[in-house]
Motif scaffolding. Sequence first.
Motif, short mmCIF file in Angstrom:
data_model
loop_
_atom_site.label_atom_id
_atom_site.label_comp_id
_atom_site.label_asym_id
_atom_site.label_seq_id
_atom_site.Cartn_x
_atom_site.Cartn_y
_atom_site.Cartn_z
N HIS A 1 0.70 -1.11 0.11
CA HIS A 1 -0.14 -0.34 0.00
C HIS A 1 1.14 0.95 0.25
N PRO A 2 0.84 2.36 -1.23
CA PRO A 2 1.34 3.39 -0.67
C PRO A 2 1.20 4.23 -0.16
N ALA A 3 -0.05 4.43 1.32
CA ALA A 3 -0.13 5.74 1.78
C ALA A 3 1.11 6.39 2.97
N ASP A 4 1.53 7.76 2.20
CA ASP A 4 1.95 8.16 3.20
C ASP A 4 1.33 9.02 4.00
N PHE A 5 2.27 8.91 5.37
CA PHE A 5 1.99 9.55 6.43
C PHE A 5 1.58 11.68 6.26
N ASP A 6 1.94 11.95 5.89
CA ASP A 6 1.88 13.25 5.04
C ASP A 6 0.96 13.18 4.32
N ALA A 7 0.43 12.37 3.39
CA ALA A 7 -1.09 12.53 2.92
C ALA A 7 -2.16 12.48 3.65
N ILE A 8 -2.23 12.38 4.87
CA ILE A 8 -3.72 11.89 5.47
C ILE A 8 -3.86 13.10 5.41
N VAL A 9 -5.42 13.18 5.64
CA VAL A 9 -6.23 14.38 5.50
C VAL A 9 -6.67 14.26 7.04
N LEU A 10 -5.94 15.57 8.01
CA LEU A 10 -6.46 14.83 9.51
C LEU A 10 -5.73 16.72 9.74
N ASP A 11 -6.33 16.98 10.87
CA ASP A 11 -6.01 18.69 11.65
C ASP A 11 -4.13 18.45 11.62
N PRO A 12 -3.24 19.37 11.03
CA PRO A 12 -2.14 19.06 10.65
C PRO A 12 -1.27 19.12 12.28
N ASP A 13 -1.67 19.60 13.37
CA ASP A 13 -1.79 19.32 14.54
C ASP A 13 -2.01 18.21 15.02
N LEU A 14 -3.53 17.34 14.95
CA LEU A 14 -3.24 16.13 15.09
C LEU A 14 -2.65 15.54 15.01
N LYS A 15 -2.71 15.70 13.66
CA LYS A 15 -1.40 14.38 12.43
C LYS A 15 0.20 15.01 13.20
N ALA A 16 0.72 15.66 13.35
CA ALA A 16 2.05 15.65 13.95
C ALA A 16 1.75 14.67 15.03
N LYS A 17 0.69 15.38 16.63
CA LYS A 17 0.60 14.76 17.84
C LYS A 17 0.69 12.24 17.57
N ILE A 18 0.36 13.13 16.56
CA ILE A 18 -0.04 11.42 16.29
C ILE A 18 0.98 10.59 15.90
N ARG A 19 1.74 11.36 14.51
CA ARG A 19 2.95 11.03 14.66
C ARG A 19 4.09 10.63 15.76
N HIS A 20 4.13 12.05 16.06
CA HIS A 20 4.98 11.89 17.71
C HIS A 20 4.58 10.40 18.31
N PHE B 1 -12.98 22.70 5.20
CA PHE B 1 -12.18 23.55 4.11
C PHE B 1 -11.21 23.12 4.11
N ALA B 2 -10.32 23.35 5.54
CA ALA B 2 -8.79 22.74 5.61
C ALA B 2 -8.32 21.83 5.03
N SER B 3 -9.60 20.27 4.67
CA SER B 3 -9.81 19.35 4.84
C SER B 3 -8.93 18.86 3.40
N PHE B 4 -10.31 20.02 2.89
CA PHE B 4 -10.96 20.21 1.07
C PHE B 4 -9.13 20.27 0.88
N LYS B 5 -8.16 21.61 1.07
CA LYS B 5 -7.93 21.87 0.67
C LYS B 5 -6.42 21.53 0.50
N ASN B 6 -5.90 20.97 1.47
CA ASN B 6 -5.46 19.25 1.27
C ASN B 6 -5.89 19.12 0.43
N LEU B 7 -6.64 18.08 0.41
CA LEU B 7 -7.39 16.96 -0.46
C LEU B 7 -6.70 17.78 -1.90
N ALA B 8 -7.13 19.43 -3.19
CA ALA B 8 -6.70 19.84 -3.57
C ALA B 8 -5.13 19.58 -4.14
#
Length: 465
Positions: free
Chosen positions: A178-197, A342-349
Amino acid sequence: MFVVNLLLICFSIFLVRWFLLRTALIYAVRKGIEWIGDRVHVHQHFKVPELNDSTHQRNLFYRRVSLYLTSLASLEDSDFTNLSAGKKSNDIVLSLDDNQTIHDDFLGARVSWLNRVERGGGGSRSFVLRIRKKDKRRILKPYLQHIHAVSDAIEERGNELRIYSHCGGRWKSILFNHPADFDAIVLDPDLKAKIRHDLENFLKSKQYYHKLGRVWKRSYLLYGQSGTGKSSFIAAAANLLSYDVYYLNLSQIADAEDLNSLLIQTTSKSLIVVEDLDRYVSDSRPNSRINSSCLLNFMDGLLNSQEERISIFTMNSKDGIDPALLRPGRIDMHIHFPLCDFASFKNLASNYLGVKEHKLFPQVEEIFQSGAAMSAAEISELMLVKRSSPSRALKSVISALQSSGGTRRSDSSASSPAPPSAAEEGGGAAWKGAMPKEFRKLYGLLRLKSCRRAGSFDQDEIGRL
């Protein structure tokens, strides 16, 4: 002249036949000597089963032996060898056939391995090492250390992840690509950084867990409507950590004993995934074969003591779930996956269309602010289909959002709250979901009057109101 040429041809044929005969004789003599040696010397056999006989837990040394044997040059020279595709399209992997024997030489001693497959008893597998008794004391220990060293080197070079599913009480696997990359996940950036840490910190915490007297493992609950990115998160986490994935399908498990049997067969450095947990343990299914008691034993029973392992549970909503399943210690972190904002939409776009700004973005933002909502999977599919034209793709998203009319919202914010010490995170405009319909209409009319004065309101939105 003709006679001379004929004699030369005959002499050449004689030399070729003599050489072939001599080669065949040498081969036959060598095989005969090996056969006699096998009968003269006393041998000792060592069995390496795929599953431990007593606990049916996966034998980690079995995989090491398998990796080592596939690296032997004698496998290429054997009379019969299986060929299969590797991780890359141009890779070819050699492997032993059922009940095939292969030889190896180490420190001047000759040993053999048999890939034994029992026809009865569920087709149990094992490798059987045969070694001369006179050589055992001299080479056995360094030979096993050699196998460990070679298999470790192969794993470091290959680093192939696998995904496991179960059938008949046993795990079967295929390559996990599976090519999924953690940086490309559509989540709030602060939340994503917290989970990655949190995930990366877990990898370094073995000594800390042992100091506390706890098993080195962690668990996450992913909840939210379908299509919000929970499965993509699991794939991205596996790639980030380089962990195998064990997919546990509760619908195919007969009882608690079957569940425990599968659990103890899993290995370390793995993600244990249970999807749609709410389908099996909600209060509306009191007669389910897998109940809360089974899951409690699965989460923190003595059998669940394999280290360096992460459990991930997914569900659409926490409504009706036994709070005992969600308390700290069983679920370490609750992660809410909301519908797209909208923030997630911009990430998808940015990911799907390669655009970070567009003249249609303000209109999309207004529609989101009016309460319209769709899942990230739905929006990304619209972008994927019309990726050749960002403008057409964005217009299709706008049309779909307007058709949704703000009626689709995640009700996860109304579900039972996370335990006080659990790290529950999420996003989305929960206050809009709780707003009565009459107030939403009034809010829309006020926006309509304001936009009419500004002269920028979209006619499709006027019709929708």
